[in-house]
Design an enzyme around this catalytic site. Structure first.
Site, mmCIF file in Angstrom:
data_model
loop_
_atom_site.group_PDB
_atom_site.id
_atom_site.type_symbol
_atom_site.label_atom_id
_atom_site.label_comp_id
_atom_site.label_asym_id
_atom_site.label_seq_id
_atom_site.Cartn_x
_atom_site.Cartn_y
_atom_site.Cartn_z
ATOM 1 N N LYS A 11 0.827 -1.219 0.000
ATOM 2 C CA LYS A 11 0.000 0.000 0.000
ATOM 3 C C LYS A 11 0.857 1.263 0.000
ATOM 4 C CE LYS A 11 -2.163 -0.774 3.856
ATOM 5 N NZ LYS A 11 -1.589 -2.063 4.264
ATOM 6 N N ARG A 90 -8.672 1.362 9.680
ATOM 7 C CA ARG A 90 -8.268 -0.021 9.869
ATOM 8 C C ARG A 90 -9.291 -0.805 10.673
ATOM 9 N NH1 ARG A 90 -2.533 0.536 9.413
ATOM 10 N NH2 ARG A 90 -1.332 -1.363 9.611
ATOM 11 N N ARG A 129 11.260 -6.954 3.698
ATOM 12 C CA ARG A 129 11.253 -5.512 3.477
ATOM 13 C C ARG A 129 12.365 -4.825 4.276
ATOM 14 N NH1 ARG A 129 5.608 -2.586 4.029
ATOM 15 N NH2 ARG A 129 5.602 -3.518 6.095
ATOM 16 N N ARG A 162 12.089 -2.791 9.806
ATOM 17 C CA ARG A 162 11.123 -2.177 10.725
ATOM 18 C C ARG A 162 10.888 -3.127 11.878
ATOM 19 N NH1 ARG A 162 5.870 -0.174 7.493
ATOM 20 N NH2 ARG A 162 4.878 -1.200 9.246
ATOM 21 N N ARG A 173 0.389 -8.889 13.604
ATOM 22 C CA ARG A 173 -0.250 -7.889 12.740
ATOM 23 C C ARG A 173 -1.251 -8.534 11.786
ATOM 24 N NH1 ARG A 173 4.509 -5.247 9.925
ATOM 25 N NH2 ARG A 173 3.011 -3.788 9.076
#
Ligand code: AMP
Length: 224
Positions: A11, A90, A129, A162, A173
């Protein structure tokens, strides 16, 4: 527009591409929290400290805190090029609150882009990532590696994983996503705003799929 999809689906990358294409203002609540986290001298409020604790554990920050942050940035929604919300709303209560804020501002949601990908592929993406903590550019170990391993192409800063992209946190998550965020697809489908997009391929391919999906969507249904 709102960008919807599981964490790690891409996103943020699409929001940046769309913002450049449309001249729209991107707003990522996750970026707001990360900026607060990296600002040592800012004297974080108790509420923000609590929010960062939720983020570290991969849990959702409480709706009241998230909504406060969005209300503080309501000017972003008035951008003449439109707004792109990445990572907000969310939860269904956040979506209802957004509808109320937009109504008050006499603004309207044009579309909710729903980036869809099987959960195993998403987990693989999130853990590979790497982010630049300085200029915020996003890389991926296999899909989009930097020219020099571990170093940002743009500003030369050492890339970081992260904290909430660590495998055990990614699982937390994903659970939060399935429980609280996935129901938003139904909420926005009912409002005739949902634009599903297969989030497979390179960022560029997904971007073209996004533009294509926006062009081909049925004419908007307005409620009075
Ligand atoms: P993101 O960068 O969008 O994946 O957000 C990173 C983290 O920030 C999430 O895992 C949550 O802990 C927190 N967060 C960001 N946006 C929201 C939101 N709209 N509601 C609740 N928590 C959020």
């Amino acid at each position: 527009m709102v960008l919807l999809g599981a964490p790690g689906v891409g996103k943020g990358t699409q929001a940046a591409l769309l913002a450049a294409e449309l001249g729209a203002c991107p707003l990522s609540t996750g970026d707001v929290f990360r900026a607060a986290k990296s600002c040592d001298s800012c004297g974080q409020s108790a509420v923000m400290q609590a929010a960062l604790g939720f983020m570290r554990r991969g849990e959702l920050v409480p709706d009241t805190t998230v909504l406060e942050i969005v209300r503080e940035r309501v000017a972003c929604l008035r951008c003449p090029g439109g707004f792109l919300l990445d990572g907000f709303p969310r939860t269904v209560p956040q979506a209802r609150a957004l509808a109320w804020i937009l109504e008050t501002e006499k603004l309207r949601l044009d579309a909710v882009l729903s980036y869809e990908l099987p959960i195993e592929e998403i987990v693989a993406r999130a853990v590979g990532r790497r982010n630049c903590p300085k200029c915020r550019k996003v890389y991926h170990l296999t899909a989009f590696p930097p020219k020099v391993e571990g170093i940002c192409d743009v500003c030369g800063t050492a890339l970081v994983l992260r904290e909430d992209d660590k495998p055990e946190t990614v699982r937390v998550r994903m659970k939060a996503y399935e429980k609280c965020t996935a129901p938003l697809a139904k909420y926005y489908r009912r409002a005739h705003l949902l634009v599903p997009i297969a989030a497979r391929g390179s960022p560029d391919e997904i971007f073209h799929a996004t533009l294509e999906a926006l062009r081909n969507r049925p004419p908007p249904v307005h409620h009075h």
